[in-house]
Write a protein that holds these residues in place. Structure first.
Motif, PDB file in Angstrom:
ATOM      1  N   UNK A   7      32.695  33.149  67.972  1.00 50.25           N
ATOM      2  CA  UNK A   7      33.569  33.708  66.936  1.00 50.25           C
ATOM      3  C   UNK A   7      34.318  32.628  66.157  1.00 50.25           C
ATOM      4  N   UNK A   8      34.426  31.420  66.746  1.00 49.98           N
ATOM      5  CA  UNK A   8      35.161  30.354  66.075  1.00 49.98           C
ATOM      6  C   UNK A   8      34.212  29.573  65.174  1.00 49.98           C
ATOM      7  N   UNK A   9      34.000  30.116  63.988  1.00 50.55           N
ATOM      8  CA  UNK A   9      33.160  29.472  62.981  1.00 50.55           C
ATOM      9  C   UNK A   9      33.870  28.239  62.434  1.00 50.55           C
ATOM     10  N   UNK A  10      33.169  27.406  61.650  1.00 51.59           N
ATOM     11  CA  UNK A  10      33.842  26.234  61.063  1.00 51.59           C
ATOM     12  C   UNK A  10      35.105  26.585  60.294  1.00 51.59           C
ATOM     13  N   UNK A  11      35.104  27.708  59.591  1.00 48.77           N
ATOM     14  CA  UNK A  11      36.299  28.114  58.852  1.00 48.77           C
ATOM     15  C   UNK A  11      37.429  28.464  59.817  1.00 48.77           C
TER      16      UNK A  11
ATOM     17  N   UNK B 231      38.876  25.341  61.295  1.00 48.06           N
ATOM     18  CA  UNK B 231      39.756  24.666  60.343  1.00 48.06           C
ATOM     19  C   UNK B 231      41.146  25.283  60.375  1.00 48.06           C
ATOM     20  N   UNK B 232      41.199  26.598  60.426  1.00 49.96           N
ATOM     21  CA  UNK B 232      42.498  27.274  60.457  1.00 49.96           C
ATOM     22  C   UNK B 232      43.215  27.033  61.777  1.00 49.96           C
ATOM     23  N   UNK B 233      42.455  26.931  62.860  1.00 50.05           N
ATOM     24  CA  UNK B 233      43.067  26.588  64.141  1.00 50.05           C
ATOM     25  C   UNK B 233      43.694  25.195  64.081  1.00 50.05           C
ATOM     26  N   UNK B 234      43.029  24.295  63.402  1.00 45.27           N
ATOM     27  CA  UNK B 234      43.582  22.939  63.248  1.00 45.27           C
ATOM     28  C   UNK B 234      44.880  22.970  62.442  1.00 45.27           C
ATOM     29  N   UNK B 235      44.879  23.734  61.349  1.00 48.70           N
ATOM     30  CA  UNK B 235      46.104  23.873  60.561  1.00 48.70           C
ATOM     31  C   UNK B 235      47.229  24.452  61.428  1.00 48.70           C
TER      32      UNK B 235
ATOM     33  N   UNK C 254      31.891  23.496  78.901  1.00 50.08           N
ATOM     34  CA  UNK C 254      32.238  24.337  77.754  1.00 50.08           C
ATOM     35  C   UNK C 254      32.466  23.549  76.468  1.00 50.08           C
ATOM     36  N   UNK C 255      32.609  22.219  76.565  1.00 44.48           N
ATOM     37  CA  UNK C 255      32.810  21.405  75.368  1.00 44.48           C
ATOM     38  C   UNK C 255      31.489  20.767  74.949  1.00 44.48           C
ATOM     39  N   UNK C 256      31.245  20.759  73.665  1.00 38.51           N
ATOM     40  CA  UNK C 256      30.070  20.080  73.121  1.00 38.51           C
ATOM     41  C   UNK C 256      30.521  19.085  72.060  1.00 38.51           C
ATOM     42  N   UNK C 257      29.584  18.234  71.628  1.00 34.72           N
ATOM     43  CA  UNK C 257      29.914  17.245  70.598  1.00 34.72           C
ATOM     44  C   UNK C 257      30.365  17.941  69.326  1.00 34.72           C
ATOM     45  N   UNK C 258      29.736  19.062  69.005  1.00 40.92           N
ATOM     46  CA  UNK C 258      30.038  19.765  67.758  1.00 40.92           C
ATOM     47  C   UNK C 258      31.241  20.691  67.868  1.00 40.92           C
ATOM     48  N   UNK C 259      31.557  21.170  69.081  1.00 40.52           N
ATOM     49  CA  UNK C 259      32.569  22.214  69.215  1.00 40.52           C
ATOM     50  C   UNK C 259      33.471  21.913  70.412  1.00 40.52           C
ATOM     51  N   UNK C 260      34.657  21.398  70.122  1.00 42.44           N
ATOM     52  CA  UNK C 260      35.580  21.038  71.206  1.00 42.44           C
ATOM     53  C   UNK C 260      37.026  21.024  70.717  1.00 42.44           C
ATOM     54  N   UNK C 261      37.380  21.986  69.866  1.00 46.68           N
ATOM     55  CA  UNK C 261      38.732  21.954  69.317  1.00 46.68           C
ATOM     56  C   UNK C 261      39.791  22.096  70.407  1.00 46.68           C
TER      57      UNK C 261
ATOM     58  N   UNK D  98      40.593  18.748  71.445  1.00 42.05           N
ATOM     59  CA  UNK D  98      41.289  18.019  70.380  1.00 42.05           C
ATOM     60  C   UNK D  98      42.751  18.431  70.288  1.00 42.05           C
ATOM     61  N   UNK D  99      43.021  19.726  70.404  1.00 40.29           N
ATOM     62  CA  UNK D  99      44.403  20.212  70.337  1.00 40.29           C
ATOM     63  C   UNK D  99      45.230  19.623  71.472  1.00 40.29           C
ATOM     64  N   UNK D 100      44.645  19.574  72.665  1.00 40.41           N
ATOM     65  CA  UNK D 100      45.360  18.989  73.811  1.00 40.41           C
ATOM     66  C   UNK D 100      45.622  17.508  73.580  1.00 40.41           C
ATOM     67  N   UNK D 101      44.642  16.790  73.016  1.00 37.76           N
ATOM     68  CA  UNK D 101      44.812  15.359  72.758  1.00 37.76           C
ATOM     69  C   UNK D 101      45.883  15.126  71.701  1.00 37.76           C
TER      70      UNK D 101
END
Length: 290
Positions: free
Chosen positions: A83-87, A90-94, A247-254, A257-260
């Motif tokens: 469900x967490x598409x690139x868009x 992006x919003x999760x990052x914001x 559960x983390x992949x090179x392409x999908x690991x937000x 990233x949020x924890x870091x």
């Protein structure tokens, strides 16, 4: 066909967590008031119900913790489902960036309180509060911590943990699963070590939280930072578990990233605390009986 998804957004399913979390937060707040009232030796009644004591606070905290577990569990499941598409990512990052920005302002308040008390200690005379500081900073009779002892050790611990979490991030980007797990494990260990060192430091403090402005501003600023370290350590420990089960992949690991990002924020705040409160605001009356 009516439910075919033809957009990049994720419409969340109905969730009970906002309501349950709100109930938990309300009970926690009322329980905290009742607990503080009991410490003062007075009662706290609402509609004839005695809420004095720590029991309601404990119930509220359990509900809040359960809400956090359930809500984040559902968010992880949504990510695994795709469900967490690139868009959406992006919003999760914001959202994470805005959250960290709000945390920055939270700590600005505690720095503001410390600098107001330390830079304008002499102005206390105008308000009849000269007994609080003696017109100097640190106040008369306060033996502060030696910044080049345990505070310096904790600084080195946190800086090292920032290095290990960065190592874990780079290992993930290069699909080095072992490097990812080792980097996260070392970061969690260093986070626990920081907390243990700070607890030991607090246990040997020569001043109390109450009764003086120095203790109040010191423990509020460094104590809230310590709480953030505990939260960040739990955050990274969850990431370690997720990394271990793949559960983390090179392409999908937000999530990682949020924890870091959060951990690096904690690192930077500590550097300001170390420089401003331990070194600059600590004076020269060190307390060395650790």
């Amino acid at each position: 066909m009516a439910h075919t998804k033809n957009h990049d957004y994720h419409l969340v399913d109905p969730s009970p967590w906002p309501f349950i979390g709100a109930i938990g937060a309300l009970l926690t707040a009322l329980g905290a008031i009742g607990w503080m009232k009991s410490a003062q030796g007075v009662s706290f009644d609402i509609f004839g119900i005695d809420l004095t004591g720590w029991g309601l606070f404990a119930v509220g905290m359990l509900i809040v913790l359960y809400t956090m577990f359930g809500w984040w569990r559902d968010t992880i499941r949504e990510s695994i489902k795709g469900d967490h598409t690139p868009v959406v990512q992006l919003h999760l990052r914001y959202g994470m960036l805005l959250f960290i920005a709000s945390e920055v302002m939270f700590f600005v308040a505690w720095f503001w309180a410390f600098f107001d008390a330390s830079l304008f200690a002499g102005e206390a005379q105008q308000f009849g509060r000269i007994e609080a500081t003696g017109g100097v900073w640190p106040p008369h009779g306060i033996e502060t911590f030696d910044p080049w002892h345990l505070p310096l050790l904790n600084t080195l611990i946190l800086l090292t943990s920032g290095t290990t979490v960065t190592w874990a991030h780079h290992a993930l980007l290069h699909n080095d699963r072992q490097g990812l797990k080792w980097g996260l494990a070392l970061t969690v260990i260093l986070g626990v070590l920081f907390t243990a060192t700070q607890a030991y430091e607090y246990a040997h403090a020569a001043f109390d939280f109450s009764g003086n402005i120095y203790g109040a501003t010191f423990f509020m600023a460094t104590g809230f930072h310590g709480f953030h370290v505990i939260v960040g350590t739990i955050f990274l420990a969850v990431c370690l578990i997720r990394a271990a089960i793949g559960q983390f992949t090179v392409e999908k690991h937000f999530g990682f990233e949020a924890a870091a990002w959060y951990w690096h924020f904690v690192d930077v705040v500590w550097l300001f605390l170390f420089a401003a409160i331990y070194i600059w605001g600590g004076g020269s009356h060190f307390h060395n009986t650790y």
